[in-house]
Enzyme design. Structure first.
Site, PDB file in Angstrom:
ATOM      1  N   CYS A   5      41.449  44.296  24.290  1.00  0.00           N
ATOM      2  CA  CYS A   5      42.581  45.163  23.928  1.00  0.00           C
ATOM      3  C   CYS A   5      42.601  46.417  24.810  1.00  0.00           C
ATOM      4  O   CYS A   5      42.831  46.316  26.004  1.00  0.00           O
ATOM      5  CB  CYS A   5      42.540  45.489  22.437  1.00  0.00           C
ATOM      6  N   TYR A   6      42.336  47.597  24.275  1.00  0.00           N
ATOM      7  CA  TYR A   6      42.279  48.785  25.141  1.00  0.00           C
ATOM      8  C   TYR A   6      41.279  48.551  26.270  1.00  0.00           C
ATOM      9  O   TYR A   6      41.487  49.007  27.398  1.00  0.00           O
ATOM     10  CB  TYR A   6      41.881  50.019  24.320  1.00  0.00           C
ATOM     11  N   HIS A  58      42.648  40.095  20.041  1.00  0.00           N
ATOM     12  CA  HIS A  58      41.386  40.415  19.375  1.00  0.00           C
ATOM     13  C   HIS A  58      40.636  39.128  18.993  1.00  0.00           C
ATOM     14  O   HIS A  58      40.942  38.530  17.969  1.00  0.00           O
ATOM     15  CB  HIS A  58      41.662  41.232  18.108  1.00  0.00           C
ATOM     16  N   GLU A 112      37.775  38.848  17.822  1.00  0.00           N
ATOM     17  CA  GLU A 112      36.848  39.058  16.713  1.00  0.00           C
ATOM     18  C   GLU A 112      37.480  38.855  15.343  1.00  0.00           C
ATOM     19  O   GLU A 112      36.768  38.690  14.359  1.00  0.00           O
ATOM     20  CB  GLU A 112      36.217  40.455  16.812  1.00  0.00           C
ATOM     21  N   GLY A 163      40.912  50.320  21.195  1.00  0.00           N
ATOM     22  CA  GLY A 163      40.984  51.738  20.839  1.00  0.00           C
ATOM     23  C   GLY A 163      42.443  52.109  20.672  1.00  0.00           C
ATOM     24  O   GLY A 163      43.324  51.367  21.115  1.00  0.00           O
ATOM     25  N   GLY A 214      20.540  46.700  -9.428  1.00  0.00           N
ATOM     26  CA  GLY A 214      20.396  45.262  -9.633  1.00  0.00           C
ATOM     27  C   GLY A 214      21.499  44.474  -8.950  1.00  0.00           C
ATOM     28  O   GLY A 214      21.478  43.262  -8.904  1.00  0.00           O
ATOM     29  N   GLY A 215      22.504  45.188  -8.386  1.00  0.00           N
ATOM     30  CA  GLY A 215      23.531  44.511  -7.599  1.00  0.00           C
ATOM     31  C   GLY A 215      22.945  44.098  -6.249  1.00  0.00           C
ATOM     32  O   GLY A 215      21.821  44.470  -5.905  1.00  0.00           O
ATOM     33  N   VAL A 216      23.724  43.325  -5.489  1.00  0.00           N
ATOM     34  CA  VAL A 216      23.219  42.784  -4.226  1.00  0.00           C
ATOM     35  C   VAL A 216      22.806  43.902  -3.270  1.00  0.00           C
ATOM     36  O   VAL A 216      21.698  43.894  -2.724  1.00  0.00           O
ATOM     37  CB  VAL A 216      24.307  41.924  -3.532  1.00  0.00           C
ATOM     38  N   ASP A 217      23.678  44.907  -3.106  1.00  0.00           N
ATOM     39  CA  ASP A 217      23.449  45.892  -2.049  1.00  0.00           C
ATOM     40  C   ASP A 217      22.216  46.749  -2.329  1.00  0.00           C
ATOM     41  O   ASP A 217      21.362  46.916  -1.452  1.00  0.00           O
ATOM     42  CB  ASP A 217      24.686  46.785  -1.867  1.00  0.00           C
ATOM     43  N   SER A 218      22.127  47.280  -3.539  1.00  0.00           N
ATOM     44  CA  SER A 218      20.964  48.143  -3.788  1.00  0.00           C
ATOM     45  C   SER A 218      19.687  47.303  -3.817  1.00  0.00           C
ATOM     46  O   SER A 218      18.618  47.781  -3.432  1.00  0.00           O
ATOM     47  CB  SER A 218      21.126  48.970  -5.066  1.00  0.00           C
ATOM     48  N   SER A 219      19.775  46.049  -4.233  1.00  0.00           N
ATOM     49  CA  SER A 219      18.573  45.203  -4.238  1.00  0.00           C
ATOM     50  C   SER A 219      18.081  44.927  -2.820  1.00  0.00           C
ATOM     51  O   SER A 219      16.877  44.961  -2.550  1.00  0.00           O
ATOM     52  CB  SER A 219      18.856  43.863  -4.935  1.00  0.00           C
ATOM     53  N   LYS A 251      29.133  42.069   3.863  1.00  0.00           N
ATOM     54  CA  LYS A 251      28.544  41.558   2.622  1.00  0.00           C
ATOM     55  C   LYS A 251      27.699  40.293   2.844  1.00  0.00           C
ATOM     56  O   LYS A 251      26.584  40.188   2.350  1.00  0.00           O
ATOM     57  CB  LYS A 251      29.668  41.254   1.614  1.00  0.00           C
TER      58      LYS A 251
END
Ligand code: XMP
Length: 510
Positions: A82-83, A169, A171, A55, A224-229, A366
């Site tokens: 971290c914090y 970190h 991650e 944080g 038709g893109g990945v995300d909306s599909s 993604k």
């Protein structure tokens, strides 16, 4: 649900969702909760462990986030990052100093490999630091288990009470072996069994959507893109016929793409509306050669078509969007946001009568979105699709657009993509496509003179599409692509390869 749970307590750091994503990568279910969540609520989730995120604050600041010390007394393992490590030390009676200098970026760190967090790791490694304060006096029962040249407590532990902390970190990928440290916490300290899969994720998301949407109606603009599909696939599982997907095919997709999208959704149990608006868009674009005007016309026409279709449906309760986590970060500030707003088809919410927006992919990265799509049975050609601009081939045909040019470009681009796949280069080149330059030059074919178009090939490698390098496609592959396109696509007699990086060029030509 009978899977193990990790609670990630959010103290406002910038990597919070990344921690959650790493925990999921280790096959453990996790939930991110605000640090103010009452202790009873946390305990009710029966977590096998708790992770405190970083944080922006100093523990001594008046309004800095605090935590009830009782959280450390439940017998539940805690990892402070971290914090989080500083807060743990401060709350349990240690001392944190605020020196004048800060430690930021890649830092050599020395580990005590007897500490379970560093089990199986080398004795030193690079870690990503981002802090000013550090712990100079440990709370009772703790020992320091890592240090840097500047920071005496880069990690600490009280194994008896299963309390651990990392100043760096783990991650972020800049921290060598960071994921192994998290994994050690999950598996060696918390006793994780790895009982969480993308299939579980899908089921949880489906249940949550059902709960939220109830019997309401949902509308989704499917590009038709990945995300909306993937959003469409998830919603179709959750609410079936209550979902309407409107797919506006502007006629400027790649070869066969419109049919591929339709094939993937037509037999799902939803209302799928494909609007073949190619002629309408090309009509509006006739005679227009300015790139910005083209984008504007397409954006506006898209909204108009969508609006007409949406009106036929009437009121909907929810408008769904395929926003993913990087979009959420980018919409904060800076160049990314500006670029997006001008690139994407904006303004939909104003034109559609709805109550609320649902964004079921909001917390996914993604590659997680792609994995979820696969889990939901979407075909690889949708799930692995590279980025494709909203205005489509309109910005890959320089100058005026005609139906003939669209068809030439679609055919040439399809050959380019097929040969990149044949050469096994699909994963090495992050975006590749053909551009019809609209420039004509003289050539000779058979015994005759030709006066045809020059086609440009573009291939880039990039991590974030903000900067990019041109891809070193082997000459033999380029040669094969060039010969095939000139032989098979009428109207093209010359091929060039774009060898500019971004900056100074952009990825697209318009
Ligand atoms: P540029 O050309 O700005 O492109 O270097 C960066 C990335 O964005 C994609 N792009 C778009 N995506 N709508 C989109 O959704 C657009 O109008 C648009 N223009 C460019 C481009 O393909 C590349 O991946």
């Amino acid at each position: 649900m009978d899977h193990q749970t990790i609670v990630v307590l959010d103290f406002g750091g910038q990597y919070n969702q990344l921690i959650a994503r790493r925990v999921r990568e280790c096959s453990v279910y996790c939930e991110v909760l605000p640090y103010r969540t009452p202790l009873e609520e946390i305990i009710a989730k029966k977590p096998i462990g708790i992770i405190f995120t970083g944080g922006p604050n100093s523990v001594y600041a008046d309004n800095s986030p605090r935590i009830d010390r009782a959280i450390f007394e439940q017998g539940i393992p805690v990892l402070g990052i971290c914090y989080g490590i500083q807060l743990m030390a401060y709350t349990l009676g240690g001392h944190v100093v605020s020196p004048d200098t800060r430690e930021y970026g890649k830092t050599i760190t020395y580990y005590d490999t007897e500490c379970v967090l560093f089990k199986g790791l080398p004795k030193q490694g690079i870690s990503w630091m981002s802090h000013t304060d550090y712990i100079d006096a440990l709370p009772a029962g703790f020992t320091a288990t890592a240090h840097t040249d500047r920071c005496p407590t880069a990690a600490m532990q009280d194994p008896v009470h299963k309390l651990y902390g990392l100043q760096m970190h783990p991650e972020v990928l800049h921290t060598e072996n960071g994921i192994a440290m998290l994994r050690n916490f999950l598996y060696e300290v918390c006793g994780a069994m790895g009982d969480w899969t993308m299939g579980d994720y899908a089921q949880t998301a489906i249940d949550a959507l059902r709960h939220k949407i109830g019997s309401g109606k949902v509308l989704l603009a499917l590009s038709g893109g990945v995300d909306s599909s993937v959003a469409a696939a998830l919603l179709s599982r959750a609410v079936g016929k209550q979902l309407t997907c409107i797919f506006v095919d502007h006629g400027l997709m790649r070869k066969n793409e419109g049919d591929e999208v339709e094939a993937a959704f037509a037999d799902r149990d939803i209302h799928f509306v494909r609007v073949n608006a190619g002629e309408r868009f090309l009509g509006k674009l006739a005679g227009v050669d300015d790139p910005e005007r083209k984008r504007k016309i397409i954006g506006e026409e898209f909204i108009r078509v969508f609006e007409e279709e949406a009106k036929k449906i009437g009121h909907v309760d929810y408008l769904a969007q395929g926003t993913i986590y990087p979009d959420v970060i980018e919409s904060g500030a800076g160049d990314a946001a500006v670029i997006k707003s001008h690139h994407n088809v904006g303004g939909l919410p104003d034109y559609v009568d709805f109550k609320e927006i649902v964004e079921p992919l909001r917390l996914l990265f993604k590659d997680e979105t792609r994995a979820l799509g696969r889990e939901l049975g979407l075909p690889d050609y949708l799930v692995d699709r590279q980025p494709f601009p909203g205005p489509g081939l309109a910005i890959r045909i320089i100058g005026e657009i005609t139906p003939e040019k669209v068809s030439i470009l679609q055919n040439a681009d399809a050959i380019f993509r097929a040969e990149i796949a044949n050469a096994g280069l699909e994963r090495d080149i992050h975006q590749y496509f053909a551009v019809l330059t609209s420039m004509r030059s003289v050539g000779v074919m058979g015994d005759g003179r030709t006066y045809d178009y020059t086609l440009a090939l573009r291939g880039v490698t990039t991590t974030d599409f903000m900067t990019a390098d041109w891809a070193r496609i082997p000459f033999e592959t380029l040669d094969l692509i060039s010969r095939r396109i000139v032989n098979e696509v009428r109207g093209i007699n010359r091929i060039v390869y774009d060898i500019t990086s971004k900056p100074p060029a952009t990825i697209e030509w318009e």
